[in-house]
Scaffold this active site. Structure first.
Site, PDB file in Angstrom:
ATOM      1  N   SER A  57      -5.310   4.489   5.545  1.00 46.93           N
ATOM      2  CA  SER A  57      -4.592   3.637   5.818  1.00 46.93           C
ATOM      3  C   SER A  57      -4.264   3.140   7.716  1.00 46.93           C
ATOM      4  O   SER A  57      -5.199   4.455   8.072  1.00 46.93           O
ATOM      5  CB  SER A  57      -3.410   4.390   5.784  1.00 46.93           C
ATOM      6  OG  SER A  57      -1.811   3.501   6.723  1.00 46.93           O
ATOM      7  N   ASP A  83      -1.561  -6.402   5.138  1.00 48.24           N
ATOM      8  CA  ASP A  83      -2.853  -5.373   4.370  1.00 48.24           C
ATOM      9  C   ASP A  83      -3.803  -6.519   3.820  1.00 48.24           C
ATOM     10  O   ASP A  83      -4.617  -8.171   4.946  1.00 48.24           O
ATOM     11  CB  ASP A  83      -2.150  -4.771   3.319  1.00 48.24           C
ATOM     12  CG  ASP A  83      -1.584  -3.718   4.184  1.00 48.24           C
ATOM     13  OD1 ASP A  83      -0.686  -3.065   4.731  1.00 48.24           O
ATOM     14  OD2 ASP A  83      -2.280  -2.079   4.434  1.00 48.24           O
ATOM     15  N   LYS A  84      -4.673  -6.469   2.408  1.00 53.95           N
ATOM     16  CA  LYS A  84      -5.464  -7.262   2.201  1.00 53.95           C
ATOM     17  C   LYS A  84      -5.015  -9.261   2.261  1.00 53.95           C
ATOM     18  O   LYS A  84      -5.100 -10.038   2.372  1.00 53.95           O
ATOM     19  CB  LYS A  84      -5.410  -6.457   0.979  1.00 53.95           C
ATOM     20  CG  LYS A  84      -5.936  -5.720   0.766  1.00 53.95           C
ATOM     21  CD  LYS A  84      -5.258  -4.608   1.004  1.00 53.95           C
ATOM     22  CE  LYS A  84      -4.109  -4.854   0.059  1.00 53.95           C
ATOM     23  NZ  LYS A  84      -2.776  -3.811   0.396  1.00 53.95           N
ATOM     24  N   ASP A 111       0.958  -1.115   0.269  1.00 54.97           N
ATOM     25  CA  ASP A 111       0.035   0.183   0.180  1.00 54.97           C
ATOM     26  C   ASP A 111       1.059   1.343   0.271  1.00 54.97           C
ATOM     27  O   ASP A 111       0.366   2.296  -0.793  1.00 54.97           O
ATOM     28  CB  ASP A 111      -0.870  -0.329   1.104  1.00 54.97           C
ATOM     29  CG  ASP A 111      -2.269  -0.932   1.112  1.00 54.97           C
ATOM     30  OD1 ASP A 111      -2.434  -1.904   0.290  1.00 54.97           O
ATOM     31  OD2 ASP A 111      -3.080  -0.857   1.675  1.00 54.97           O
ATOM     32  N   CYS A 148       4.751  -3.230   8.240  1.00 54.28           N
ATOM     33  CA  CYS A 148       5.022  -1.686   8.416  1.00 54.28           C
ATOM     34  C   CYS A 148       5.162  -1.769  10.983  1.00 54.28           C
ATOM     35  O   CYS A 148       3.920  -2.395  10.394  1.00 54.28           O
ATOM     36  CB  CYS A 148       4.068  -0.547   8.329  1.00 54.28           C
ATOM     37  SG  CYS A 148       5.149  -0.082   6.792  1.00 54.28           S
ATOM     38  N   GLU A 173      -6.799   4.370  -0.495  1.00 50.60           N
ATOM     39  CA  GLU A 173      -6.504   5.156   0.887  1.00 50.60           C
ATOM     40  C   GLU A 173      -6.460   6.636   0.655  1.00 50.60           C
ATOM     41  O   GLU A 173      -5.231   6.848  -0.328  1.00 50.60           O
ATOM     42  CB  GLU A 173      -5.097   4.002   1.692  1.00 50.60           C
ATOM     43  CG  GLU A 173      -5.552   3.013   1.804  1.00 50.60           C
ATOM     44  CD  GLU A 173      -4.762   1.945   2.558  1.00 50.60           C
ATOM     45  OE1 GLU A 173      -3.663   2.383   2.871  1.00 50.60           O
ATOM     46  OE2 GLU A 173      -5.248   1.426   2.874  1.00 50.60           O
TER      47      GLU A 173
END
Length: 549
Positions: free
Chosen positions: A466, A120-121, A78, A191, A441
């Site tokens: 985000s 994330d996804k 992202d 992250c 985002e």
């Protein structure tokens, strides 16, 4: 075993011939076949170490008497895809990942699955795929990245995004942004703050799909390697006992997942991903109403970056997700089964909170209610989402004139051109699941506001934010503008009131005025082709998880 469909009987001689070409021999045809979904890629920091991590999973599978078969899924970063057309593909990639896991498992008759996501996804995408095929499955998330260090303080990706805003405001020189850029992301892992990737890892562990401490165990550590090895061994036990996702993912485990999300103050993207996973499980009902109900009941007891100064390592050293669950006590349902073969309650018997400065007790929460709030009103009749735990107390109520933009690029340009004033309410429309398409985002816009020190400003969108976003940023407004939701009727100068504590978001217009405006609106045409044109036709509203139907 399901794999008997490709390895047993005279009719499967051709199949066995192909499998022998992959290195199998007679003994292997008596063992369970385990698919390993690996999201390794060279361009995403959260995934660059997964090629090494998977080897420990394979060793565990072999040691326990199984045959591992690794296959790849995709992973989009992202951060790298942010603020250009690449972000249109971020959320849609979840559906491709789910379809990949489903396709590979059905196509090759795997008896079990080990899922190795990180960012994330990828986490919800893999779990969605596992739910569809419903074979024994275990999740090994790749682990958080260590926090960076800049001038003696923790730094992460959001630090750099906000530094760009500080530079634009003339607060710091370009050289300082450069120095920050070099140290904020020191190596492999998702992250380092409680952004979407780490939030979803915490939810996966709470679901009971990962071994205890998996979510907070950092990347490239011996502890991480051990969890991978033990997960490889454990999947064979799950196959033997036929413990499937449907046995683990009950209504109670979904309630627990939302509860941990509220207690942690996790990413608002969970309001997309948890309902999307639930949509793949029979007999489970998860919607924004459930989020709102649990949010009102669960205190916010950790303050991990970006909401506070603590890091994922601080959370891990305090006891990780097991310690948070133990602290929540009776607010957690302890009956759901987990991949350990034990109930959640049994796994928590010997757990303790090792640092109450990081994981606060229930009688000393940061906030009395949860870290995410669901707002409704005449702008968002079906709901909208805000990361309440990352909003300062003096920004819980805002009222001011709307400034309307039709894309993230438009609002970001306005921010950097110093066109935004205190008390403005920025409204970004046509960035929803269909409108974007892809529900981008808005991190560039929110971090620019934070970095430039423009504090008393609200931001509303039918897009999303985000997990690193902080401030009064309300996303997932449903119905979206492209579906003729009321947010499409908002015009420059309309007065909007955001009341986070009372869960409301309204524009000072009558229902009749909104209806009249919507009748006269002509929606912009989306210039998309390829996969996104298919996604745009099939994607559902954000309040249902932006699933495809």
């Amino acid at each position: 075993m399901k794999s008997d469909n490709i390895k047993k009987g005279i009719q499967r001689a051709p199949h066995r011939s192909l499998l022998r070409a992959c290195g199998l021999d007679d003994d292997d045809f008596e063992k369970p076949f385990i698919g390993i979904a690996n999201s390794f890629t060279d361009i995403v920091p959260g995934h660059i170490h997964l090629r090494d991590l998977v080897e420990f999973v394979k060793e565990g599978i072999i040691a326990a008497g199984g045959v591992p078969f690794e296959f790849d899924t995709m992973a989009i970063c992202d951060g790298i895809s942010m603020n250009h057309e690449g972000m249109k593909y971020s959320l849609p990639s979840r559906e491709i990942i789910a379809a990949t896991v489903e396709s590979m498992t059905k196509g090759h008759a795997f008896d079990g699955l080990v899922l190795i996501p990180s960012c994330d996804k990828v986490v919800p995408g893999m779990i969605m795929g596992a739910c569809r095929v419903n074979v024994p499955s275990i999740v090994v998330t790749g682990g958080p990245m260590a926090a960076g260090n800049y001038k003696g303080k923790n730094a992460d990706l959001i630090t750099v995004f906000e530094a760009v805003g500080e530079y634009s405001a003339g607060k710091i020189p370009e050289e300082e942004v450069y120095e920050m850029e070099k140290c904020a992301c020191p190596g492999a892992g998702s992250c380092s703050g409680l952004f979407t990737a780490n939030t979803m890892a915490c939810i996966s562990e709470t679901f009971g799909l990962s071994l205890p401490l998996c979510a907070t165990t950092h990347a490239n550590t011996e502890e991480n390697n051990k969890i991978a090895y033990e997960s490889g061994k454990q999947i064979i036990e799950l196959v033997k006992k036929d413990i499937k996702p449907s046995d683990i993912l009950t209504q109670e485990s979904f309630n627990n997942a939302i509860t941990i999300d509220m207690a942690l103050g996790g990413s608002s993207n969970t309001a997309l991903h948890i309902p999307a996973i639930a949509s793949e499980v029979d007999g489970v009902d998860v919607d924004l109403e459930l989020f709102d109900k649990i949010s009102r009941e669960i205190p916010h007891i950790t303050l991990i970056s970006p909401a506070g100064e603590d890091t994922m390592m601080d959370l891990h050293l305090a006891g990780g997700i097991p310690a948070v669950l133990k602290t929540l006590g009776d607010k957690i349902d302890k009956t759901p089964l987990t991949v350990t073969g034990k109930t959640l309650g049994e796994t928590l018997e010997n757990v303790e909170n090792k640092n109450t400065d990081v994981i606060h007790t229930l009688d000393n929460p940061y906030h009395e209610d949860g870290g995410i709030a669901i707002l409704k009103g005449n702008i968002a009749p079906n709901g909208s989402v805000v990361k309440k735990g990352a909003v300062a107390e003096d920004l819980m109520h805002l009222k001011g004139p709307a400034k309307v933009y039709h894309s993230e690029e438009e609002v970001t340009k306005a921010i950097f051109n110093h066109e935004i004033e205190e008390k403005d309410i920025l409204v970004i429309i046509y960035e929803g699941p269909k409108g974007g398409p892809g529900m981008r985002e808005m991190l560039n816009a929110t971090s620019a506001l934070a970095g430039m020190g423009i504090k008393d400003v609200g931001l509303i969108t039918d897009g999303r934010f985000s997990g690193g976003t902080r401030g009064p940023c309300i996303g997932h407004v449903s119905p979206e503008a492209m579906a003729s939701g009321p947010i499409a009727a908002v015009q420059n100068g309309d007065i909007i009131e955001i009341d986070i504590k009372n869960r409301s978001i309204n524009v000072e217009l009558t229902d009749e005025e909104i209806a009249t405006r919507l009748k006269n609106i002509k929606h912009p045409e989306s210039d998309v082709d390829g996969w996104l044109s298919i996604y745009q036709k099939l994607v559902q509203s954000a309040d249902s998880g932006a699933i495809l139907r």
